[in-house]
Design a protein around this motif. Sequence first.
Motif, PDB file in Angstrom:
ATOM      1  N   CYS A 160       0.850  -1.187   0.000  1.00 21.71           N
ATOM      2  CA  CYS A 160       0.000   0.000   0.000  1.00 21.71           C
ATOM      3  C   CYS A 160       0.891   1.244   0.000  1.00 21.71           C
ATOM      4  O   CYS A 160       1.855   1.330   0.758  1.00 21.71           O
ATOM      5  CB  CYS A 160      -0.896  -0.022   1.234  1.00 21.71           C
ATOM      6  SG  CYS A 160      -1.865   1.463   1.482  1.00 21.71           S
ATOM      7  N   TYR A 205      -3.744   1.370  -3.015  1.00 19.94           N
ATOM      8  CA  TYR A 205      -3.928   1.550  -1.579  1.00 19.94           C
ATOM      9  C   TYR A 205      -4.838   0.461  -1.040  1.00 19.94           C
ATOM     10  O   TYR A 205      -5.692  -0.059  -1.767  1.00 19.94           O
ATOM     11  CB  TYR A 205      -4.598   2.895  -1.262  1.00 19.94           C
ATOM     12  CG  TYR A 205      -3.925   4.105  -1.824  1.00 19.94           C
ATOM     13  CD1 TYR A 205      -2.886   4.727  -1.147  1.00 19.94           C
ATOM     14  CD2 TYR A 205      -4.338   4.663  -3.029  1.00 19.94           C
ATOM     15  CE1 TYR A 205      -2.272   5.854  -1.660  1.00 19.94           C
ATOM     16  CE2 TYR A 205      -3.737   5.790  -3.544  1.00 19.94           C
ATOM     17  CZ  TYR A 205      -2.706   6.373  -2.856  1.00 19.94           C
ATOM     18  OH  TYR A 205      -2.101   7.493  -3.371  1.00 19.94           O
ATOM     19  N   ARG A 244      -1.619   4.928  -8.116  1.00 24.01           N
ATOM     20  CA  ARG A 244      -1.070   4.331  -6.900  1.00 24.01           C
ATOM     21  C   ARG A 244      -2.110   3.409  -6.276  1.00 24.01           C
ATOM     22  O   ARG A 244      -3.302   3.705  -6.284  1.00 24.01           O
ATOM     23  CB  ARG A 244      -0.674   5.414  -5.910  1.00 24.01           C
ATOM     24  CG  ARG A 244       0.439   6.281  -6.427  1.00 24.01           C
ATOM     25  CD  ARG A 244       0.805   7.341  -5.425  1.00 24.01           C
ATOM     26  NE  ARG A 244       1.849   8.189  -5.962  1.00 24.01           N
ATOM     27  CZ  ARG A 244       1.949   9.481  -5.692  1.00 24.01           C
ATOM     28  NH1 ARG A 244       1.091  10.069  -4.892  1.00 24.01           N
ATOM     29  NH2 ARG A 244       2.929  10.186  -6.221  1.00 24.01           N
ATOM     30  N   LEU A 266       0.133   4.131   1.046  1.00 24.88           N
ATOM     31  CA  LEU A 266      -0.142   4.987   2.201  1.00 24.88           C
ATOM     32  C   LEU A 266       0.373   4.375   3.504  1.00 24.88           C
ATOM     33  O   LEU A 266       1.099   5.015   4.256  1.00 24.88           O
ATOM     34  CB  LEU A 266      -1.650   5.245   2.291  1.00 24.88           C
ATOM     35  CG  LEU A 266      -2.146   6.201   3.340  1.00 24.88           C
ATOM     36  CD1 LEU A 266      -1.552   7.582   3.109  1.00 24.88           C
ATOM     37  CD2 LEU A 266      -3.655   6.282   3.302  1.00 24.88           C
ATOM     38  N   SER A 267       0.041   3.122   3.764  1.00 27.07           N
ATOM     39  CA  SER A 267       0.391   2.494   5.039  1.00 27.07           C
ATOM     40  C   SER A 267       1.624   1.607   4.959  1.00 27.07           C
ATOM     41  O   SER A 267       2.093   1.120   5.991  1.00 27.07           O
ATOM     42  CB  SER A 267      -0.788   1.661   5.540  1.00 27.07           C
ATOM     43  OG  SER A 267      -1.032   0.582   4.660  1.00 27.07           O
ATOM     44  N   ALA A 274      -0.624  10.539  -0.523  1.00 24.79           N
ATOM     45  CA  ALA A 274      -2.087  10.624  -0.526  1.00 24.79           C
ATOM     46  C   ALA A 274      -2.581  12.053  -0.325  1.00 24.79           C
ATOM     47  O   ALA A 274      -3.736  12.250   0.025  1.00 24.79           O
ATOM     48  CB  ALA A 274      -2.654   9.723   0.559  1.00 24.79           C
ATOM     49  N   VAL A 333      -6.987   4.155   3.402  1.00 19.41           N
ATOM     50  CA  VAL A 333      -7.480   5.423   2.854  1.00 19.41           C
ATOM     51  C   VAL A 333      -8.584   5.987   3.737  1.00 19.41           C
ATOM     52  O   VAL A 333      -8.618   7.191   4.025  1.00 19.41           O
ATOM     53  CB  VAL A 333      -7.974   5.231   1.401  1.00 19.41           C
ATOM     54  CG1 VAL A 333      -8.651   6.489   0.887  1.00 19.41           C
ATOM     55  CG2 VAL A 333      -6.826   4.852   0.498  1.00 19.41           C
TER      56      VAL A 333
END
Length: 159
Positions: free
Chosen positions: A37, A57, A55, A39-40, A79, A62
């Motif tokens: 991911c 996720y 991208r 983001l994380s 993000a 999110v």
Amino acid sequence: MGCDGGTIPKRHELVKGPRKVEKVDKVAELVARWFYCALSQEKLRRPIVACELGRLYNKDAVIEYLLDKSPDKTPMESASHIKSIKNVTELQLVDNPAWAGDKESIKGDKYDDLQAARFICPVVGLEMNGRHRFCFLRNCGCVFSERALKEIKAEVCHK
């Protein structure tokens, strides 16, 4: 010691040149983009969503990012363009029958084949591992390889 008459130093031994720029490993970058991911930094798991930049996720990451209204929230560069859940599209991915990543029990002594992809193109059968370009349709979320979209030459989903 040095310079005691026994050696004559050359120019390249005395002058330090500019440092070489470290190159990013292309394979590691592709693995990070297609298996984790953005983001994380956790492994991708269903439901998977994508933004307009392409991208990938985890949907729960999110949602947590959007719900976090604390003033000390650090802005995430990956993000920062996502303002609502409408900015992402949930992807309809097809599982790769040759992939055995989550099917095996994890004991610790295991080789992770990062070249085998978890998902494939439903039309052509190309693996979604970063070597081939993939596209998704924003209205339905179906994911195809770019080669399949060129072969079909249609603006609508094949389903």
